[in-house]
Design a protein around this motif. Structure first.
Motif, PDB file in Angstrom:
ATOM      1  N   MET A 127     107.130  24.966  92.647  1.00  0.00           N
ATOM      2  CA  MET A 127     105.888  24.347  92.158  1.00  0.00           C
ATOM      3  C   MET A 127     105.840  24.330  90.633  1.00  0.00           C
ATOM      4  O   MET A 127     105.360  23.374  90.023  1.00  0.00           O
ATOM      5  N   TRP A 128     106.302  25.397  90.019  1.00  0.00           N
ATOM      6  CA  TRP A 128     106.322  25.468  88.556  1.00  0.00           C
ATOM      7  C   TRP A 128     107.415  24.588  87.955  1.00  0.00           C
ATOM      8  O   TRP A 128     107.172  23.848  87.002  1.00  0.00           O
ATOM      9  N   ASN A 129     108.628  24.660  88.507  1.00  0.00           N
ATOM     10  CA  ASN A 129     109.785  24.052  87.844  1.00  0.00           C
ATOM     11  C   ASN A 129     110.120  22.646  88.321  1.00  0.00           C
ATOM     12  O   ASN A 129     110.709  21.866  87.567  1.00  0.00           O
ATOM     13  N   SER A 130     109.742  22.296  89.544  1.00  0.00           N
ATOM     14  CA  SER A 130     110.018  20.950  90.082  1.00  0.00           C
ATOM     15  C   SER A 130     108.848  20.489  90.929  1.00  0.00           C
ATOM     16  O   SER A 130     108.992  20.295  92.145  1.00  0.00           O
ATOM     17  N   LEU A 174      94.143   4.122  79.960  1.00  0.00           N
ATOM     18  CA  LEU A 174      94.705   4.814  81.105  1.00  0.00           C
ATOM     19  C   LEU A 174      95.464   6.052  80.631  1.00  0.00           C
ATOM     20  O   LEU A 174      96.262   5.985  79.696  1.00  0.00           O
ATOM     21  N   LEU A 175      95.230   7.171  81.302  1.00  0.00           N
ATOM     22  CA  LEU A 175      96.000   8.382  81.075  1.00  0.00           C
ATOM     23  C   LEU A 175      96.686   8.767  82.379  1.00  0.00           C
ATOM     24  O   LEU A 175      96.086   8.705  83.460  1.00  0.00           O
ATOM     25  N   VAL A 176      97.969   9.132  82.278  1.00  0.00           N
ATOM     26  CA  VAL A 176      98.691   9.669  83.428  1.00  0.00           C
ATOM     27  C   VAL A 176      99.065  11.107  83.095  1.00  0.00           C
ATOM     28  O   VAL A 176      99.387  11.429  81.950  1.00  0.00           O
ATOM     29  N   LEU A 177      99.004  11.972  84.095  1.00  0.00           N
ATOM     30  CA  LEU A 177      99.057  13.411  83.865  1.00  0.00           C
ATOM     31  C   LEU A 177     100.446  13.953  84.158  1.00  0.00           C
ATOM     32  O   LEU A 177     100.923  13.880  85.298  1.00  0.00           O
ATOM     33  N   GLY A 178     101.075  14.486  83.130  1.00  0.00           N
ATOM     34  CA  GLY A 178     102.421  15.027  83.262  1.00  0.00           C
ATOM     35  C   GLY A 178     102.392  16.427  83.858  1.00  0.00           C
ATOM     36  O   GLY A 178     102.368  17.421  83.123  1.00  0.00           O
ATOM     37  N   LEU A 179     102.421  16.520  85.185  1.00  0.00           N
ATOM     38  CA  LEU A 179     102.385  17.828  85.829  1.00  0.00           C
ATOM     39  C   LEU A 179     103.683  18.598  85.563  1.00  0.00           C
ATOM     40  O   LEU A 179     103.646  19.809  85.307  1.00  0.00           O
ATOM     41  N   ALA A 180     104.820  17.904  85.625  1.00  0.00           N
ATOM     42  CA  ALA A 180     106.101  18.573  85.358  1.00  0.00           C
ATOM     43  C   ALA A 180     106.207  19.028  83.899  1.00  0.00           C
ATOM     44  O   ALA A 180     106.490  20.204  83.638  1.00  0.00           O
ATOM     45  N   PRO A 181     105.994  18.144  82.920  1.00  0.00           N
ATOM     46  CA  PRO A 181     106.053  18.628  81.536  1.00  0.00           C
ATOM     47  C   PRO A 181     104.948  19.617  81.201  1.00  0.00           C
ATOM     48  O   PRO A 181     105.146  20.525  80.387  1.00  0.00           O
ATOM     49  N   PRO A 183     111.075  29.556  79.870  1.00  0.00           N
ATOM     50  CA  PRO A 183     110.954  29.110  81.274  1.00  0.00           C
ATOM     51  C   PRO A 183     111.793  29.935  82.232  1.00  0.00           C
ATOM     52  O   PRO A 183     111.644  29.808  83.447  1.00  0.00           O
ATOM     53  N   GLY A 184     112.691  30.779  81.700  1.00  0.00           N
ATOM     54  CA  GLY A 184     113.506  31.617  82.568  1.00  0.00           C
ATOM     55  C   GLY A 184     112.785  32.849  83.080  1.00  0.00           C
ATOM     56  O   GLY A 184     113.238  33.506  84.022  1.00  0.00           O
ATOM     57  N   VAL A 185     111.639  33.187  82.488  1.00  0.00           N
ATOM     58  CA  VAL A 185     110.869  34.345  82.923  1.00  0.00           C
ATOM     59  C   VAL A 185     110.225  34.059  84.283  1.00  0.00           C
ATOM     60  O   VAL A 185     109.702  32.968  84.513  1.00  0.00           O
ATOM     61  N   SER A 186     110.254  35.024  85.174  1.00  0.00           N
ATOM     62  CA  SER A 186     109.724  34.847  86.530  1.00  0.00           C
ATOM     63  C   SER A 186     108.248  34.461  86.513  1.00  0.00           C
ATOM     64  O   SER A 186     107.463  34.982  85.715  1.00  0.00           O
ATOM     65  N   VAL A 187     107.895  33.533  87.392  1.00  0.00           N
ATOM     66  CA  VAL A 187     106.496  33.125  87.549  1.00  0.00           C
ATOM     67  C   VAL A 187     105.918  33.639  88.862  1.00  0.00           C
ATOM     68  O   VAL A 187     104.850  33.210  89.286  1.00  0.00           O
ATOM     69  N   GLN A 188     106.626  34.574  89.495  1.00  0.00           N
ATOM     70  CA  GLN A 188     106.185  35.074  90.791  1.00  0.00           C
ATOM     71  C   GLN A 188     104.778  35.660  90.689  1.00  0.00           C
ATOM     72  O   GLN A 188     104.469  36.454  89.804  1.00  0.00           O
ATOM     73  N   GLY A 189     103.922  35.234  91.603  1.00  0.00           N
ATOM     74  CA  GLY A 189     102.548  35.703  91.621  1.00  0.00           C
ATOM     75  C   GLY A 189     101.607  34.915  90.742  1.00  0.00           C
ATOM     76  O   GLY A 189     100.400  35.134  90.760  1.00  0.00           O
ATOM     77  N   ASN A 190     102.142  33.963  89.977  1.00  0.00           N
ATOM     78  CA  ASN A 190     101.313  33.156  89.073  1.00  0.00           C
ATOM     79  C   ASN A 190     101.084  31.791  89.708  1.00  0.00           C
ATOM     80  O   ASN A 190     101.994  30.978  89.796  1.00  0.00           O
TER      81      ASN A 190
END
Length: 416
Positions: free
Chosen positions: A295-298, A325-332, A343-350
């Motif tokens: 969910m965070w990375n892709s 018009l605005l489009v929302l960059g969820l990935a960026p 971005p290499g730090v764990s996002v577990q639990g977040n």
């Protein structure tokens, strides 16, 4: 020259947002299909947290790249409306009704096109219907269809887990939720993919979806059942015929395309990391932790359509005009260095990622999608012991459209 001059009411002729100049970055086409993340990062360096871009047909828009800016837009419907009828380029006739943007951005009588009380009325019907559906055996349906898909290739020792599994399983579960026939669901997989892909076939496939769902609604009026379609028809919000079909379309496209994409990415991560694979098989790792990482990375939707400025305002240092018009960059946004410097730090639990959107329009069907993925992975790993990737991880490729990046294939092999 200031941002106000470049992008405001006094913008010169040829301004990228006002008229779509040749040097403005396109979110579609060959480069966008192969390196969307590279485009996002280049735009971030050149423009900051909000950047001018061109969508299909060279229609101008603002791409929101920053995490905090995305949250501001998503959380403030009075400033950033979902009502496409205020979209200036559409209102002024620069967007044809045949544009492939219309199925994704155009106004329709569903809850994602409304704000305020109309939105609450319609979303209430959708939420109630999905809640009832989630209590009627989603996990049982997912188990049934996961086994049915695996049966097709279980004796061959090899499979493509995108084409043979992830692309169909969510839709098959949705056929049970909506009250569709399984054969109709298999036909709709291609149409949903084409609507997200855009291009010249998007409108025809969108019409095909509407036709099938219109027929479904008529059947359920005559023969009600314990399904989402009947729940919409009988809801106290008293949806009219167009509202019912529009919400069936919304749930079908959003739930299938995002869940199938997410499932493919979860399987990719599991099969390219032996520690995760062994952890899942042994029970030491919970699949929800892997889903969260993806969910965070892709995120399954890389870019979310769309919001419209309700008045002139400032965002990310740029002057946004009423009707833009605005489009929302969820990935960026999820990779914004201001909130994830490493971005290499764990996002577990977040769970504060943007993958499900946020604010009043946050995805109401999250639990259904996650249930399908959990069952899909669990059944696959237990049905096919020894499952492994059949090619080196670096050979896996993806193809992106404006809205999503999808894994092309996931070839695997296993003992029989």
């Amino acid at each position: 020259m200031s941002d106000q001059t470049l992008y405001g009411p006094d913008a010169p002729h040829g301004c990228p947002v006002a008229h779509g100049s040749a040097d403005t970055t396109r979110l579609y086409g060959p480069e966008a299909a192969t390196d969307p993340l590279g485009i996002y990062e280049r735009l971030r360096k050149e423009h900051g947290s909000v950047a001018p871009v061109l969508l299909e047909g060279d229609i101008p828009a603002w791409l929101v790249l920053g995490y905090r800016d995305n949250r501001r837009v998503l959380d403030n419907p009075r400033q950033f409306s979902r009502d496409a009828r205020i979209w200036r380029d559409w209102r002024d006739g620069r967007v044809e009704e045949t544009s492939p943007l219309i199925p994704m951005i155009g106004w329709r009588p569903d809850c994602v096109s409304q704000d305020g009380e109309p939105h609450r009325r319609l979303r209430g019907a959708v939420t109630d219907g999905l809640l009832a559906a989630s209590g009627r055996g989603v996990r049982r349906h997912a188990t049934h269809f996961a086994n049915k898909q695996i049966d097709v290739f279980a004796d061959t020792g090899q499979a493509d887990l995108v084409a043979d599994y992830a692309e169909y399983l969510p839709m098959l579960v949705l056929t049970r939720i909506l009250g569709l026939a399984e054969a109709e669901g298999r036909r709709l997989v291609e149409s949903c993919a084409q609507v997200l892909k855009g291009g010249e076939d998007a409108i025809a496939h969108n019409d095909r979806i509407i036709e099938i769902l219109g027929e479904l609604a008529e059947r359920k009026r005559a023969e009600p059942g314990s399904d989402f379609t009947t729940a919409l028809l009988e809801h106290p919000a008293a949806l009219d015929g167009d509202e019912v079909v529009s919400h069936l379309r919304l749930v079908l496209i959003a739930a299938h395309t995002t869940t199938s994409n997410l499932l493919a990415r979860v399987l990719q991560l599991v099969l390219t990391d032996t520690s995760r694979l062994s952890g899942l098989i042994s029970g030491q790792l919970n699949i929800s932790a892997v889903v969260e990482e993806v969910m965070w990375n892709s995120p399954p939707l890389a870019v979310l359509p769309g919001r419209f400025a309700a008045s002139d305002l400032e965002l990310g240092g740029h002057h946004i005009q009423e009707g833009d018009l605005l489009v929302l960059g969820l990935a960026p946004g999820n990779l914004d260095p201001q909130v994830r410097p490493d971005p290499g730090v764990s996002v577990q639990g977040n769970q504060s990622h943007l993958a499900f959107s946020a604010g009043p329009h946050e995805c109401p069907g999250q639990s259904i999608g996650q249930s399908i993925i959990e069952i899909a992975v669990d059944v696959l790993l237990h049905r096919l012991p020894g499952l492994r990737l059949a090619v080196p991880p670096e050979e896996l490729t993806s193809t992106a459209s404006t809205w999503e990046s999808r894994l092309d294939s996931l070839p695997v092999e296993f003992p029989v």
